[in-house]
Motif scaffolding. Structure first.
Motif, PDB file in Angstrom:
ATOM      1  N   ASP A 215      46.530  44.704  41.848  1.00  4.83           N
ATOM      2  CA  ASP A 215      47.298  43.637  42.467  1.00  4.83           C
ATOM      3  C   ASP A 215      47.506  42.544  41.420  1.00  4.83           C
ATOM      4  N   TYR A 216      48.264  41.492  41.787  1.00  2.60           N
ATOM      5  CA  TYR A 216      48.628  40.502  40.770  1.00  2.60           C
ATOM      6  C   TYR A 216      47.407  39.801  40.192  1.00  2.60           C
ATOM      7  N   ALA A 217      46.467  39.420  41.058  1.00  3.95           N
ATOM      8  CA  ALA A 217      45.261  38.747  40.568  1.00  3.95           C
ATOM      9  C   ALA A 217      44.475  39.667  39.644  1.00  3.95           C
ATOM     10  N   GLY A 218      44.388  40.943  39.995  1.00  2.00           N
ATOM     11  CA  GLY A 218      43.680  41.894  39.155  1.00  2.00           C
ATOM     12  C   GLY A 218      44.319  42.036  37.787  1.00  2.00           C
TER      13      GLY A 218
ATOM     14  N   ARG B 285      41.395  35.059  41.301  1.00  2.00           N
ATOM     15  CA  ARG B 285      41.521  35.367  42.730  1.00  2.00           C
ATOM     16  C   ARG B 285      41.883  34.107  43.519  1.00  2.00           C
ATOM     17  N   ALA B 286      41.311  32.966  43.121  1.00  2.00           N
ATOM     18  CA  ALA B 286      41.642  31.711  43.802  1.00  2.00           C
ATOM     19  C   ALA B 286      43.059  31.269  43.482  1.00  2.00           C
ATOM     20  N   ALA B 287      43.478  31.438  42.222  1.00  2.00           N
ATOM     21  CA  ALA B 287      44.818  31.009  41.806  1.00  2.00           C
ATOM     22  C   ALA B 287      45.905  31.841  42.457  1.00  2.00           C
ATOM     23  N   TYR B 288      45.663  33.163  42.547  1.00  2.00           N
ATOM     24  CA  TYR B 288      46.694  34.079  43.041  1.00  2.00           C
ATOM     25  C   TYR B 288      46.293  34.677  44.385  1.00  2.00           C
ATOM     26  N   ASP B 289      45.799  33.812  45.243  1.00  2.00           N
ATOM     27  CA  ASP B 289      45.468  34.164  46.617  1.00  2.00           C
ATOM     28  C   ASP B 289      46.768  34.284  47.409  1.00  2.00           C
ATOM     29  N   PRO B 290      47.016  35.415  48.081  1.00  2.00           N
ATOM     30  CA  PRO B 290      48.256  35.537  48.870  1.00  2.00           C
ATOM     31  C   PRO B 290      48.434  34.424  49.888  1.00  2.00           C
ATOM     32  N   ALA B 291      47.355  33.781  50.308  1.00  2.00           N
ATOM     33  CA  ALA B 291      47.474  32.679  51.264  1.00  2.00           C
ATOM     34  C   ALA B 291      48.181  31.474  50.655  1.00  2.00           C
ATOM     35  N   VAL B 292      48.205  31.399  49.313  1.00  2.00           N
ATOM     36  CA  VAL B 292      48.847  30.281  48.620  1.00  2.00           C
ATOM     37  C   VAL B 292      50.330  30.547  48.391  1.00  2.00           C
ATOM     38  N   PHE B 293      50.712  31.809  48.438  1.00  2.00           N
ATOM     39  CA  PHE B 293      52.084  32.214  48.130  1.00  2.00           C
ATOM     40  C   PHE B 293      52.785  32.749  49.374  1.00  2.00           C
ATOM     41  N   ASP B 294      54.104  32.708  49.357  1.00  2.00           N
ATOM     42  CA  ASP B 294      54.885  33.139  50.514  1.00  2.00           C
ATOM     43  C   ASP B 294      55.161  34.629  50.532  1.00  2.00           C
TER      44      ASP B 294
END
Length: 475
Positions: A50-53, A76-85
Motif C-alpha cells: 500500500d502507499y504507506a508501505g 503510517r500516520a502520514a499516509y493514513d487513509p482516514a486523512v485522505f479522501d
C-alpha cells in the motif's frame, strides 16, 4: 546516507539533522552524497505494497539512522487513509490510451503539497521530541505550500509556523484555508509583494546564521530535503500502478513519461531522483505557465530569472514564480556535483542576472531526461474544457497547464502521466470560465470561505518580519 551542501561548506550530516535545519549553513541546498539505486527485482517486489508501505521502503533509503519501527509509525500516520479522501492515497486515473492523471490532491488541503507535508509534520515532531527541542518554521507560499504546512503542523508540540504569503496573489479559497486557522502555533503574514519577494525574505533571514540559531529557524518549503524525498514515493507508485495491467513478463523497464506542472522545481527534481534510483521514467516534462523562466532554460540553456515586478499574475497562481528555489540542486548535478563550479555559477547569476549553461543543453534531454513547455491562460481554459468534455473530468488550472504541455510531447506507445496538483474547487473562476459552472465544493470547505480570517499584514521588509518572529517565536 549522509547529506552535503551544493556549495560545499557543510560537513556530511545525517538525515535527522538536515530534516530540522532545511537550508544548509553555507546558504546552499542539502543533497544526498549518493543517490540510492533500486533494482528492477526490488521494484517489482514492491508492487503489492500500500502507499504507506511503499513510503517506508523509499524514504527508508534516505532516512538512514531512523529506526525502522519509528519510520513505519511515521509513514503510517502520514499516509493514513482516514486523512485522505481516497483509500489508495494516490489514485492513478487513466483518461485514454495515452494519458493518465496521478491524483495527488486527496489530502486535507486538496493539493499535492499534502503528500510531502503530512510526512514532514510527523517527522519533525518526532525529531524534536527525541532531542527535547523546539523549532520555529519560516516559510513562503504562493498558495498551496502554506496551507499544506499549516494543516500538517497545526497543534504539533514544539513547533511554531511563520508563513509568508503575497498580498492579493492567492485565490480566495487558498486565503481562506490558511487565514481561518486559529491554532496558536500558526502565524500568517501577508507581505506587500509577490511570491519571489516572500521567498527572498525567507532566504535572507535563514541565511543569517546567528539569527537562525538564536530563534531555532527551520524550513518546510521545498528547499527542505525531507519534502523532496517524500515526493519521490509517488513516482514509484505511479509507475507501479501504470504497469499493473502489463503482463508480468513485460513489466521490467517498461518506460513512462511524466509531465510535472512546476514552479519551484522541487516536485520535478523528486522525479529526477526517482529516475536516478531506477524508476523507468523516459522523459520528465516540465510545464510552466506564462512565467516561463524554467521552460526557457530547458530550451536554450540560459537561466534568466525575472525581477519581482516582472513576474506575471496568472490564472495558475501557484506557479507564478520566476526564481525557482530548488533549481540550484539541478544546476549542481549539471555541473557534475562540483561545489566550486556551483559557487562560481551562482556568483555570476547574482552579478549579471543570467546563468548560461547552453554548452550543457544537449545533456538536459539525453542524460537527465528533461523536456519542457509553457502554457497560457487560453491553453488552460481549453485544457479544462476539453478534459471535461472528453472524459467527464474537471481539473484545476495548474493540472491544465500540465495537460496542455503533455499533449505536445506524446509519443505513441509511451504512456504519459500528468501529475495532478490541486482540486478544481480551489480555483472556481477559471473552471467556470471553461465549463460554464463552478466546481462543487464540499460543505465543510464552503464554511471556510465564511470563517473569520487572522493574518498580519507586513511590508516587504526583512526587519519587520524579524520583529514578528522575535515577538512570537517559541523559546
Amino acid at each position: 546516507m549522509k547529506y552535503v551542501s551544493t556549495r560545499g561548506g557543510m560537513q556530511p550530516s545525517p538525515f535527522a539533522e538536515v530534516l530540522v535545519e532545511g537550508l544548509a549553513p553555507d546558504g546552499g541546498l542539502v543533497v544526498p552524497e549518493t543517490v540510492p539505486h533500486v533494482s528492477a527485482a526490488t521494484l517489482e517486489s514492491w508492487r503489492g505494497l500500500d502507499y504507506a508501505g511503499l513510503a517506508i521502503e523509499v524514504i527508508g533509503r534516505y532516512a538512514d539512522g531512523v529506526p525502522h519501527a519509528d519510520l513505519e509509525r511515521l509513514c503510517r500516520a502520514a499516509y493514513d487513509p482516514a486523512v485522505f479522501d481516497d483509500d489508495a492515497i494516490v489514485p492513478v486515473r487513466r483518461l485514454d490510451d495515452e494519458l493518465a492523471l496521478v491524483g495527488l490532491s486527496e489530502g486535507p488541503t486538496l493539493a499535492f503539497k499534502d503528500m510531502a507535508m503530512q510526512f514532514l509534520g510527523q517527522a519533525l515532531e518526532y525529531a524534536l521530541a527525541h532531542d527535547g527541542a523546539t523549532l520555529n518554521i519560516l516559510g513562503a507560499t504562493s498558495g498551496d505550500t502554506g496551507s499544506a504546512a499549516e494543516y500538517a503542523l497545526r497543534g504539533k508540540r514544539g513547533i511554531s509556523v511563520f508563513m509568508l504569503s503575497p498580498q492579493g496573489r492567492m485565490s480566495r479559497f487558498q486565503r481562506a484555508q490558511m487565514y481561518s486557522l486559529t491554532d496558536p502555533n500558526i502565524h500568517n503574514i501577508a507581505v506587500a509583494g509577490d511570491f519571489d519577494d516572500c521567498q527572498h525574505l525567507v532566504k535572507q533571514i535563514a541565511g543569517d546564521a546567528d539569527f537562525k540559531r538564536r530563534y531555532r529557524i527551520g524550513a518546510v518549503n521545498s528547499i527542505n530535503f525531507a519534502r523532496v524525498c517524500a515526493q519521490i514515493v509517488y513516482y514509484f507508485w505511479a509507475w507501479l500502478r501504470a504497469t499493473d495491467a502489463v503482463p508480468a513478463a513485460e513489466r521490467s523497464g517498461r518506460p513512462i513519461d511524466v509531465t510535472v506542472p512546476s514552479g519551484n522545481f522541487g516536485n520535478i527534481f523528486s522525479g529526477y531522483l526517482a529516475r536516478r534510483m531506477g524508476v523507468p521514467i523516459r522523459r520528465l516534462v516540465l510545464a510552466t505557465n506564462e512565467n516561463n523562466v524554467l521552460d526557457e532554460f530547458f530550451r536554450t540553456g540560459v537561466y534568466r530569472p525575472r525581477a519581482g515586478e516582472e513576474a506575471l499574475a496568472t490564472s495558475s497562481p501557484s506557479m507564478d514564480i520566476s526564481r525557482a528555489s530548488n533549481f540550484e540542486r539541478f544546476v549542481f548535478e549539471v555541473l557534475d556535483r562540483d561545489p566550486e563550479r556551483l559557487r562560481a555559477a551562482w556568483a555570476g547569476l547574482e552579478r549579471d542576472g543570467v546563468l548560461d549553461l547552453s554548452a550543457e543543453r544537449e545533456r538536459f534531454a539525453d542524460e537527465f531526461g528533461f523536456a519542457s513547455g509553457s502554457s497560457t491562460h487560453a491553453d488552460r481554459v481549453a485544457a479544462i474544457r476539453e478534459t471535461h468534455e472528453r472524459y467527464g473530468v474537471v481539473v484545476d488550472p495548474h493540472t491544465a497547464d500540465g495537460l496542455a504541455v503533455a499533449r505536445r510531447h506524446l509519443e505513441g506507445g509511451i504512456p504519459m502521466l500528468v501529475l495532478e496538483t490541486a482540486k478544481p474547487a480551489k480555483f472556481p473562476e477559471i473552471v467556470e470560465e471553461a465549463i460554464g459552472r463552478a466546481p462543487s465544493v464540499p460543505e465543510h470547505l464552503r464554511e471556510l470561505l465564511e470563517a473569520p480570517q487572522f493574518v498580519t499584514e507586513a511590508s516587504n521588509d526583512q526587519a519587520e518580519i524579524r520583529a514578528i518572529i522575535e515577538r512570537d517565536a517559541l523559546a
